[in-house]
Design a protein around this motif. Sequence first.
Motif, mmCIF file in Angstrom:
data_model
loop_
_atom_site.group_PDB
_atom_site.id
_atom_site.type_symbol
_atom_site.label_atom_id
_atom_site.label_comp_id
_atom_site.label_asym_id
_atom_site.label_seq_id
_atom_site.Cartn_x
_atom_site.Cartn_y
_atom_site.Cartn_z
ATOM 1 N N GLY A 38 0.720 -1.126 0.211
ATOM 2 C CA GLY A 38 0.107 -0.198 0.015
ATOM 3 C C GLY A 38 1.026 1.538 0.265
ATOM 4 N N ASP A 39 -0.067 2.345 0.228
ATOM 5 C CA ASP A 39 0.823 3.727 -0.200
ATOM 6 C C ASP A 39 1.168 3.683 0.988
ATOM 7 N N VAL A 40 2.612 4.871 1.012
ATOM 8 C CA VAL A 40 3.551 4.874 2.008
ATOM 9 C C VAL A 40 2.846 6.518 2.946
ATOM 10 N N GLU A 41 2.456 5.886 4.233
ATOM 11 C CA GLU A 41 2.641 7.457 5.007
ATOM 12 C C GLU A 41 2.917 7.700 6.113
ATOM 13 N N GLU A 42 3.092 9.060 6.853
ATOM 14 C CA GLU A 42 3.647 8.944 7.745
ATOM 15 C C GLU A 42 3.679 9.786 9.130
ATOM 16 N N TYR A 43 4.070 8.951 10.153
ATOM 17 C CA TYR A 43 4.083 9.628 11.542
ATOM 18 C C TYR A 43 4.318 10.701 11.605
ATOM 19 N N GLY A 44 3.824 11.668 12.578
ATOM 20 C CA GLY A 44 3.997 12.717 13.012
ATOM 21 C C GLY A 44 3.742 12.903 14.527
ATOM 22 N N ILE A 45 4.430 14.012 15.556
ATOM 23 C CA ILE A 45 4.180 14.110 16.481
ATOM 24 C C ILE A 45 3.291 15.027 16.583
ATOM 25 N N GLY A 46 1.844 14.864 17.087
ATOM 26 C CA GLY A 46 1.247 16.002 17.158
ATOM 27 C C GLY A 46 0.821 17.021 18.164
ATOM 28 N N LEU A 47 1.019 18.201 18.096
ATOM 29 C CA LEU A 47 1.274 19.673 18.683
ATOM 30 C C LEU A 47 0.136 20.582 18.979
ATOM 31 N N PRO A 48 0.186 21.695 19.851
ATOM 32 C CA PRO A 48 -1.073 22.139 19.619
ATOM 33 C C PRO A 48 -1.274 23.247 18.419
ATOM 34 N N LYS A 49 -2.743 23.760 18.114
ATOM 35 C CA LYS A 49 -2.293 24.351 16.921
ATOM 36 C C LYS A 49 -2.160 26.106 17.838
ATOM 37 N N HIS A 50 -1.601 26.667 16.522
ATOM 38 C CA HIS A 50 -1.562 27.875 16.472
ATOM 39 C C HIS A 50 -0.584 28.133 17.770
ATOM 40 N N THR A 51 0.710 27.983 18.042
ATOM 41 C CA THR A 51 1.687 27.739 18.689
ATOM 42 C C THR A 51 3.340 27.465 18.189
ATOM 43 N N ASP A 52 4.109 28.177 18.550
ATOM 44 C CA ASP A 52 5.847 28.107 17.968
ATOM 45 C C ASP A 52 5.900 26.366 18.468
ATOM 46 N N ALA A 53 5.401 25.120 18.376
ATOM 47 C CA ALA A 53 6.468 24.118 18.968
ATOM 48 C C ALA A 53 6.602 23.707 17.684
ATOM 49 N N LYS A 54 5.803 23.638 16.622
ATOM 50 C CA LYS A 54 6.841 22.645 15.614
ATOM 51 C C LYS A 54 7.812 22.957 15.022
ATOM 52 N N LYS A 55 8.078 24.322 14.965
ATOM 53 C CA LYS A 55 9.150 24.403 14.951
ATOM 54 C C LYS A 55 10.430 24.690 15.813
ATOM 55 N N PHE A 56 10.306 24.322 17.002
ATOM 56 C CA PHE A 56 10.988 23.268 17.784
ATOM 57 C C PHE A 56 11.771 22.079 17.806
ATOM 58 N N VAL A 57 9.871 21.434 17.191
ATOM 59 C CA VAL A 57 10.562 20.289 16.926
ATOM 60 C C VAL A 57 10.816 19.446 16.369
ATOM 61 N N ASP A 58 10.973 20.235 15.174
ATOM 62 C CA ASP A 58 11.032 19.411 13.817
ATOM 63 C C ASP A 58 12.920 20.098 13.947
#
Length: 324
Positions: free
Chosen positions: A263-283
Amino acid sequence: MVLSAMRQKRKTLGLVVALVAVGMVLAGCSAQSSVQVSGPTKVASKALDVKAFDQLVASGPKASEKDVKANKWASTIKQQGVLHYGGVTDSAVFGMQGKTDGKVRGFDAGLAQLLACYIVGSPKAEVTPVRPGSREAMLGNGAVNAVVATYSIDATRSKRVDFSEPYLTVRQGILVKSDTKGVDAVSDLAGKKVGVRADTTNSETFTKDVPKKAKGVLYRSDDEMFKALKDGKIDAYVTDEPIVLDAVASRPKEFRRAGKSFGDVEEYGIGLPKHTDAKKFVDAWLEKIKADGTWEKLWKLTIGDRTGEANAPKPPVAKDEKKK
């Protein structure tokens, strides 16, 4: 199965529920599966090296005080002195709570503890068990700082939460009883009753990769699916390959993996609160542990060694990196 009790969050899932309710024949398949595994269909169970795991998560990279202060999300966790995350505590591969010390260990649990170590300075991470249907709500109401729980990145979920760059790519796998004969590939599912997990993205590709004559049956949890499979109510369970490997690793006398991932390849990611600066730090943190070999070491300890896969895959590449 009481369909009316289920809270459906996706149009595709609602369609599958309706089709099952009227007894129509469905094509069954799952949303994801893990690292491609191409070896024998039976996977030997091997205990996790607890000492090596604890040493790895405690020795992970640590962010500078300047970087933590510059990020509001990370600063909050630093002040707490602990990372509160949503995860699993009953998965042999992704997060299993120890019977003697109560600590949770596994691939996802390890990532959470490494992230805590990066922010707090030690792997202080407290887990709140989550189900697929509760993850967005827990991030939205602030019950957890992050969700690390085999969380598939998709457009619908991204409207409610932010996702980190992918930390694991997944495909689909087939789980059957250990004594099942004649099911060793996707094509063998024609005419079979195939279990499909509700309240996940599994139903989204339900009609795509499995023969049209396979009949789908919805269940709310993996445990319900395992029981149905063991009791003979379904012939196979099509789901993420990591879940298939997890079941075989923890219950090798009951289940086996049938054939290769597909099947198709999908991706797991870490879920983070919306409208915060969390993603930049975690990435930025994910890039560090992918580059310095920590990700690979964690994969080998929690997945590779447990399932007999000697060679770790390459870590997923962020979308921005793919464009370069």
